[in-house]
Design a protein around this motif. Structure first.
Motif, mmCIF file in Angstrom:
data_model
loop_
_atom_site.group_PDB
_atom_site.id
_atom_site.type_symbol
_atom_site.label_atom_id
_atom_site.label_comp_id
_atom_site.label_asym_id
_atom_site.label_seq_id
_atom_site.Cartn_x
_atom_site.Cartn_y
_atom_site.Cartn_z
ATOM 1 N N ARG A 33 0.852 -1.175 0.195
ATOM 2 C CA ARG A 33 -0.104 0.099 0.050
ATOM 3 C C ARG A 33 0.832 1.253 0.059
ATOM 4 O O ARG A 33 1.760 1.444 0.724
ATOM 5 C CB ARG A 33 -0.989 -0.142 1.195
ATOM 6 C CG ARG A 33 -2.043 0.925 1.101
ATOM 7 C CD ARG A 33 -2.783 0.838 2.422
ATOM 8 N NE ARG A 33 -3.649 -0.227 2.429
ATOM 9 C CZ ARG A 33 -4.893 -0.306 1.791
ATOM 10 N NH1 ARG A 33 -5.389 0.860 1.232
ATOM 11 N NH2 ARG A 33 -5.564 -1.373 2.075
ATOM 12 N N GLY A 34 0.558 2.013 -0.977
ATOM 13 C CA GLY A 34 1.356 3.473 -1.110
ATOM 14 C C GLY A 34 2.789 3.250 -1.733
ATOM 15 O O GLY A 34 3.381 4.281 -1.985
ATOM 16 N N ASN A 35 2.993 2.348 -2.308
ATOM 17 C CA ASN A 35 4.285 2.143 -2.992
ATOM 18 C C ASN A 35 4.273 2.831 -4.405
ATOM 19 O O ASN A 35 3.523 2.695 -5.004
ATOM 20 C CB ASN A 35 4.720 0.725 -3.231
ATOM 21 C CG ASN A 35 5.781 0.588 -4.217
ATOM 22 O OD1 ASN A 35 7.036 0.881 -3.506
ATOM 23 N ND2 ASN A 35 5.882 0.137 -5.142
#
Length: 157
Positions: A130-132
């Motif tokens: 998540r958020g990469n």
């Protein structure tokens, strides 16, 4: 040897573009994230395998396999005032940004983001975190083997 996933927008350089280039090689230019730059500088070695990943497109995913074809060297786009990757603080004497050359190995069927996410064996894959937003991530050897053998149907690494 380490394994990598490198993202490219196919409107800029696709797996087909890479295959068509002289020597099947392209400089991985335009990286403007220090963590990704440092991976190229400090961790990548010539010959390391790479998943070539299409990003920022209708169906993102792994589109093929490439390999690291050079050691890191200064990214010429940082010095070009007409380039979107220009960096006024960079000079040839003190470059801020690096790239490596990446060479085509093979095109594969597109293994889309949804398919990657559906694999329990890939739950910890960095690109799926998540958020990469990193354009370069390391791939664990077990993840590489699973993708190449189970999803791509290849029997060699």
């Amino acid at each position: 040897m380490r394994y990598w996933l490198m993202k490219s927008e196919p409107d800029d350089v696709s797996i087909d573009d890479l295959a068509a280039r002289p020597g099947g090689t392209v400089p991985w230019y335009g990286v403007r994230n220090y963590q990704a730059r440092n991976l190229m500088r400090d961790a990548m070695t010539v010959g390391d395998p790479v998943f070539f990943y299409h990003s920022s497109c209708a169906e993102p995913g792994i589109a093929g396999i490439a390999r690291v074809a050079s050691a890191a060297y200064p990214d010429a786009t940082q010095f070009d005032a007409t380039s979107p990757y220009y960096d006024a603080k960079a000079t040839p004497e003190t470059p801020r940004w690096l790239n490596v050359d990446v060479q085509f190995v093979r095109k594969t069927r597109l293994i889309g983001l949804a398919e990657l996410r559906a694999q329990a064996e890939l739950a910890n894959m960095r690109v799926l975190a998540r958020g990469n937003r990193l354009s370069i991530t390391e791939v664990e050897p077990a993840e590489w083997r699973y993708i190449t053998r189970e999803l791509m149907g290849l029997r060699e690494d």
